[in-house]
Motif scaffolding. Structure first.
Motif, PDB file in Angstrom:
ATOM      1  N   GLU A   1      22.559  44.950   8.118  1.00 53.31           N
ATOM      2  CA  GLU A   1      21.901  43.712   7.744  1.00 53.31           C
ATOM      3  C   GLU A   1      20.440  43.710   8.168  1.00 53.31           C
ATOM      4  OE1 GLU A   1      24.222  44.103  10.045  1.00 53.31           O
ATOM      5  OE2 GLU A   1      23.598  43.175  11.921  1.00 53.31           O
TER       6      GLU A   1
ATOM      7  N   TYR B   1      35.142  43.174  15.659  1.00 54.95           N
ATOM      8  CA  TYR B   1      35.133  42.780  14.245  1.00 54.95           C
ATOM      9  C   TYR B   1      36.519  42.232  13.856  1.00 54.95           C
ATOM     10  CZ  TYR B   1      30.872  45.489  13.094  1.00 54.95           C
ATOM     11  OH  TYR B   1      29.607  45.977  13.014  1.00 54.95           O
TER      12      TYR B   1
ATOM     13  N   HIS C   1      29.345  40.308   3.549  1.00 55.83           N
ATOM     14  CA  HIS C   1      29.215  40.417   5.007  1.00 55.83           C
ATOM     15  C   HIS C   1      27.745  40.522   5.412  1.00 55.83           C
ATOM     16  CE1 HIS C   1      30.699  41.848   9.016  1.00 55.83           C
ATOM     17  NE2 HIS C   1      29.509  42.428   9.033  1.00 55.83           N
ATOM     18  N   GLU C   2      27.044  41.457   4.822  1.00 53.96           N
ATOM     19  CA  GLU C   2      25.648  41.671   5.226  1.00 53.96           C
ATOM     20  C   GLU C   2      24.793  40.463   4.848  1.00 53.96           C
ATOM     21  OE1 GLU C   2      25.621  43.883   7.156  1.00 53.96           O
ATOM     22  OE2 GLU C   2      27.050  45.403   6.530  1.00 53.96           O
TER      23      GLU C   2
ATOM     24  N   HIS D   1      25.108  37.724   7.368  1.00 50.29           N
ATOM     25  CA  HIS D   1      24.307  38.044   8.551  1.00 50.29           C
ATOM     26  C   HIS D   1      22.859  37.552   8.432  1.00 50.29           C
ATOM     27  CE1 HIS D   1      26.820  40.348  11.201  1.00 50.29           C
ATOM     28  NE2 HIS D   1      26.991  41.376  10.412  1.00 50.29           N
TER      29      HIS D   1
ATOM     30  N   GLU E   1      29.967  39.324  14.683  1.00 48.88           N
ATOM     31  CA  GLU E   1      30.666  40.194  13.741  1.00 48.88           C
ATOM     32  C   GLU E   1      32.017  39.617  13.315  1.00 48.88           C
ATOM     33  OE1 GLU E   1      29.337  42.352  12.098  1.00 48.88           O
ATOM     34  OE2 GLU E   1      27.592  42.967  13.276  1.00 48.88           O
TER      35      GLU E   1
HETATM   36 ZN    ZN Z   1      28.280  43.011  10.536  1.00 49.07          ZN
END
Ligand code: ZN
Length: 603
Positions: free
Chosen positions: A244, A383, A279-280, A283, A313
């Motif tokens: 990210e 995670y 996900h990224e 972030h 995370e």
């Molecule tokens: Zn991550």
């Protein structure tokens, strides 16, 4: 102003040529390479790839540099020059999202891999001239980066700028003949570039990413904190990963996971890729702006510890696939299969009893990022378990407030309170007490202070989802599919991989049959009960045994042939699968707009 230049100098030798020019340096001015890249918590010692570092003054006369440690140099001149230029090559042959890579097909770099920092001038503005290759390369290269132009035309070589060093190294750069894509999400321009051989349906990808990005922008609240955003993907045969950044992300994906023209329902691989993008992108808020107070500022020359990676995370992992589902991509059943795989990753080893989530976060540098064959027995992923803890909090808040609040409210409250000052290490339970209208202290004790298993099955059941446990034929199977699980399955409690001579043990789970028989990771089993075996065969051979049978195993440890008896036993039922029982209850968690695929529910 600190001026840099970077040129793909010799793509065949994987060398970037870099210069750094500084006016009015301090006496004994120091220059330093980062030891790690933000977002990836491992010491990588980027200085190892610097070659031929030299310094000259403004008239081209050599200036002596003295090396102080593995990554720091200082001016060593009797009189400090009015201007100094450092020049060096960087060897760039790390095909990952964390470093730099250069050949005749493309160039890619993170600033943390190529740009020396000027110690004491971290807050000074920087300009970088990104120069084109002189030697032949494949195709017509253009430049993709979210860095602000300082005169470079869009997609072109030329000057770019950053307000400070931290920003300079937070805009990775791709140079290649790539495939562009474009969409707007809530008014913010978003670009896509895909490098590498591929046949992507860009319109499909634009449409799906737009839905996901708009979902996340609305989750956090408009306006979005970035003026533009760039998804960079390198299409490969088998690589997977992402990192990210404040206005972009670097991704590596299997080209077969990217959407082909004519694709109807998304494949599991495509949903996995969209989950990575999601996900990224999440972030962009949760770690790039809202971050641990311990990360303000980043000390980049050594490890920077925080107990909060489970939040940054784990929460992000919870909302990544959930965001894909809520944005209208994929079905509830496909989402639950991925969630079942996450549960399986946590439960398959005893490591979950060896570390709390804050301990796992704190030791990321030496444990999570340096995993060995004993990892399933020794550590828990911040995670995966962080995602399960987020799930538990979400379901519990929804239940205890009768649907008036959810984890979304806690996450947004964290943003409001800490996106400027940073999140204090022990701040989350107190924040929840302030802004969530129910008591969650029991869950924070369970999730953060103990290693006890979380009561996921109970909570999922209240939202119409059944959590079933079983054992697959192969412990290499990721879980999530109920049809592939048996209530009682004999196995050796080990994970295998291919070897020319037989079945190589990749990991031995503590208290399983292989552990008790004295087998170790690296052993190559060549025969089961006197019959030759292979990676593809060993689990079926073992599965035919009855509990209590002796299984004769011949194996090589190093180059010595050995034999042992293992006692056939039923493997631990630690592989999870989730099934929708009551869709209307599930909607109270997942939302009214989600799609069910009832064919997938037949198992
Ligand atoms: Zn991550």
């Amino acid at each position: 102003m600190i001026r840099y230049s970077i040129r793909p100098q010799d793509p065949a030798a994987h060398l970037f040529a870099v210069t750094l020019t500084l006016s009015a340096p301090e006496p004994e001015q120091r220059f330093q390479m980062p030891a790690w890249i933000p977002g990836s918590y491992m010491i990588r010692n980027f200085a190892r790839n610097l070659i031929g570092l030299q310094a000259h003054d403004g008239s081209g006369q050599p200036v002596t540099l003295r090396q102080l440690d593995k990554q720091t140099w200082a001016l060593d001149a009797p009189t400090t020059p009015s201007e100094v230029t450092l020049s060096y090559d960087v060897y760039a042959w790390d095909r990952s999202v964390r470093a730099a890579h250069l050949d005749r097909t493309h160039g890619y770099f993170n600033g943390s891999s190529v740009f020396l920092g000027v110690v004491g001038a971290e807050n000074h503005p920087c300009e970088v001239d990104i120069l084109p290759p002189i030697q032949p390369v494949e195709g017509t290269w253009r430049v993709a980066t979210a860095m602000t132009t300082a005169g470079a035309e869009p997609w072109s070589f030329g000057p770019y700028k950053a307000d400070n060093y931290e920003e300079l190294i937070d805009h990775p750069v791709e140079m290649a003949e790539f495939t562009p894509g474009y969409f707007k999400a809530c008014g913010v321009p978003h670009h896509i570039v895909i490098t590498g051989r591929h046949r992507v349906d860009m319109e499909r990808l634009e449409r799906d990413l737009q839905a996901i990005c708009e979902h996340h922008i609305r989750f956090w609240g408009e306006p979005a904190p970035m003026r533009r955003y760039l998804f960079m993907t390198l299409a490969t045969g088998d690589a997977y990963g992402g990192l990210e950044h404040r206005a972009s992300t670097s991704l590596m994906a299997k080209r077969d996971d990217l959407p082909r023209p004519g694709l109807q329902a998304p494949t599991a691989g495509y949903l996995n890729y969209l989950g990575l993008c999601s996900h990224e992108y999440f972030h962009t808020w949760n770690i790039k702006r809202l971050k641990p107070a311990a990360f303000i500022p980043f000390p980049l020359h050594e490890e920077t510890h925080t107990e909060l990676l489970w939040w940054f995370e784990g929460i992000t992992s919870y909302y990544d696939d959930l965001g894909v589902l809520r944005a209208g991509c994929g079905s509830v059943e496909a989402y639950l299969e991925m969630l079942g795989q996450t549960i399986t990753r946590v439960y398959r080893g005893e490591g979950r009893f060896r570390q709390t989530l804050p301990e796992s976060s704190f030791n990321a540098w030496t444990k999570f990022y340096l995993q060995d064959e004993n990892a399933p027995n020794a550590i828990v992923s911040y995670y995966a378990k962080g995602e399960l803890f987020a799930l538990l909090l979400d379901l519990a808040i929804r239940e205890r407030t009768r649907g008036r609040q959810s984890l979304d409210d806690l996450v947004r409250a964290a943003w409001d309170r800490w996106h400027e000052a940073g999140m204090p290490e022990d701040g989350v339970p107190g924040l929840a007490a302030d802004c969530i209208d129910c008591d969650l202290s029991d869950l924070f004790r369970l999730g953060l202070e103990s290693t006890e298993d979380l009561p996921l099955a109970d909570y999922l059941e209240r939202f119409g989802i059944a959590l079933d446990w079983g054992t697959p034929l192969s412990l290499g199977m990721p879980g999530g599919k109920k049809a592939l699980l048996k209530a009682e399955q004999v196995n050796l409690g080990a994970v295998f991989e291919a070897d020319p001579a037989g079945a190589r043990v990749r990991a031995v789970l503590r208290e399983g049959a292989a552990h008790k028989a004295g087998l170790s990771a690296g052993d190559v089993i060549v025969a089961v009960d006197g019959i030759q075996t292979t990676h593809g065969k060993i689990e079926s051979q073992v599965a035919t045994c009855q509990p209590g049978d002796r299984i004769r195993l011949h194996y090589f440890r190093y180059d010595e042939l050995r034999e042992t008896d293992a006692a056939a036993e039923v493997g631990a039922a630690t592989t999870a699968a989730l099934t929708v029982r009551e869709p209307e209850l599930a909607r109270r968690w997942l939302g009214d707009s989600v799609k069910f695929d009832h064919r997938a529910g037949i198992d």
